[in-house]
Write an enzyme that holds these catalytic residues in place. Structure first.
Site, PDB file in Angstrom:
ATOM      1  N   GLU A 122     -15.577  14.257 -58.035  1.00 48.10           N
ATOM      2  CA  GLU A 122     -14.797  14.135 -59.269  1.00 48.10           C
ATOM      3  C   GLU A 122     -13.828  15.296 -59.348  1.00 48.10           C
ATOM      4  O   GLU A 122     -14.154  16.405 -58.907  1.00 48.10           O
ATOM      5  CB  GLU A 122     -15.701  14.177 -60.501  1.00 48.10           C
ATOM      6  CG  GLU A 122     -16.356  12.868 -60.837  1.00 48.10           C
ATOM      7  CD  GLU A 122     -17.847  12.918 -60.600  1.00 48.10           C
ATOM      8  OE1 GLU A 122     -18.391  14.021 -60.490  1.00 48.10           O
ATOM      9  OE2 GLU A 122     -18.469  11.841 -60.490  1.00 48.10           O
TER      10      GLU A 122
ATOM     11  N   ASN B  89      -5.654  19.085 -61.760  1.00 48.00           N
ATOM     12  CA  ASN B  89      -5.883  20.009 -60.642  1.00 48.00           C
ATOM     13  C   ASN B  89      -5.051  19.544 -59.433  1.00 48.00           C
ATOM     14  O   ASN B  89      -5.559  18.942 -58.481  1.00 48.00           O
ATOM     15  CB  ASN B  89      -7.376  20.072 -60.291  1.00 48.00           C
ATOM     16  CG  ASN B  89      -7.717  21.238 -59.390  1.00 48.00           C
ATOM     17  OD1 ASN B  89      -6.838  21.793 -58.733  1.00 48.00           O
ATOM     18  ND2 ASN B  89      -8.976  21.614 -59.352  1.00 48.00           N
TER      19      ASN B  89
ATOM     20  N   TYR C  76      -7.429  16.617 -51.422  1.00 46.79           N
ATOM     21  CA  TYR C  76      -8.276  15.429 -51.240  1.00 46.79           C
ATOM     22  C   TYR C  76      -7.463  14.230 -50.741  1.00 46.79           C
ATOM     23  O   TYR C  76      -7.900  13.509 -49.853  1.00 46.79           O
ATOM     24  CB  TYR C  76      -9.006  15.077 -52.545  1.00 46.79           C
ATOM     25  CG  TYR C  76      -9.857  16.212 -53.095  1.00 46.79           C
ATOM     26  CD1 TYR C  76     -10.514  17.093 -52.242  1.00 46.79           C
ATOM     27  CD2 TYR C  76     -10.002  16.407 -54.458  1.00 46.79           C
ATOM     28  CE1 TYR C  76     -11.279  18.139 -52.742  1.00 46.79           C
ATOM     29  CE2 TYR C  76     -10.774  17.437 -54.965  1.00 46.79           C
ATOM     30  CZ  TYR C  76     -11.399  18.303 -54.100  1.00 46.79           C
ATOM     31  OH  TYR C  76     -12.155  19.344 -54.596  1.00 46.79           O
TER      32      TYR C  76
END
Ligand SMILES: CC(C)(COP(=O)(O)OP(=O)(O)OC[C@H]1O[C@@H](n2cnc3c(N)ncnc32)[C@H](O)[C@@H]1OP(=O)(O)O)[C@@H](O)C(=O)NCCC(=O)NCCS
Length: 159
Positions: free
Chosen positions: A110, A115, A122
């Site tokens: 998560e 961010n 990611y």
């Protein structure tokens, strides 16, 4: 995906004695940091807890739960003065490879939509959004949603 560490880098299991150093990084990195008790609990329950050293000093850490063919990345953090050197990418690559070797077929995590740094990392590693958890995180004003991201680690047909 295998992490190729630099000669001055080392990834090893976290020990209880590392927690004060880990906490110092945690507190400077998050507005709502974990407590030292949470890190102790993660060690006690057998989560995969790693520290990344650079030149002998702890430069980052990651906490991962691996079970039932899944890995859940619960925390990954790099010291604020050691960022943008590729450490976060190499630590992520290491834990994904380690989890795959333990039988994980999928990785989940998560992240706050705000961010941008972490989401950039990611996406670049192949994570994709699979869900949105409304009001998941505490925020300075109210709550913030969480993006739920997933990444395929291995195709069961080829294992
Ligand atoms: C997220 C974090 C672990 C990245 O660590 P890092 O060592 O700085 O990352 P790297 O140098 O390996 O960079 C990896 C990728 O992250 C992204 N990234 C890193 N810094 C970035 C920035 N300032 N802006 C945008 N993207 C950024 C890029 O995609 C980068 O790939 P690139 O260098 O090929 O462009 C680090 O910023 C951190 O610890 N943040 C605080 C804790 C945190 O938010 N953890 C994640 C919680 S879900």
């Amino acid at each position: 995906m295998a992490a190729v560490l630099k000669p001055d880098e080392l990834i090893r299991p976290m020990q209880k004695a590392d927690i004060p150093w880990v906490m110092a990084i945690e507190q400077k990195s998050y507005e709502f940091p974990w407590t030292d008790g949470i890190f102790s609990d993660c060690l006690a329950v057998g989560y995969r807890c790693f520290v990344m050293e650079r030149n002998g000093d702890i430069a980052g850490y990651a906490i991962v739960s691996v079970a039932a063919g899944e890995c859940h990345i619960l925390n990954i953090c790099i010291h604020e003065r050691q960022r943008r050197l590729g450490l976060g990418r190499r630590l992520m690559e290491y834990i994904l490879e380690h989890s795959r070797a333990e039988g994980a077929l999928m990785a989940y995590l998560e992240v706050r939509p705000s961010n941008i740094t972490a989401t950039g990392l990611y996406w670049s590693l192949g994570f994709e959004q699979i869900a949105l958890r409304k009001d998941y995180y505490p925020a300075r004003r109210g709550r913030e949603d969480a993006l739920v991201l997933a990444c395929v680690l291995a195709n069961p047909a080829v294992i």
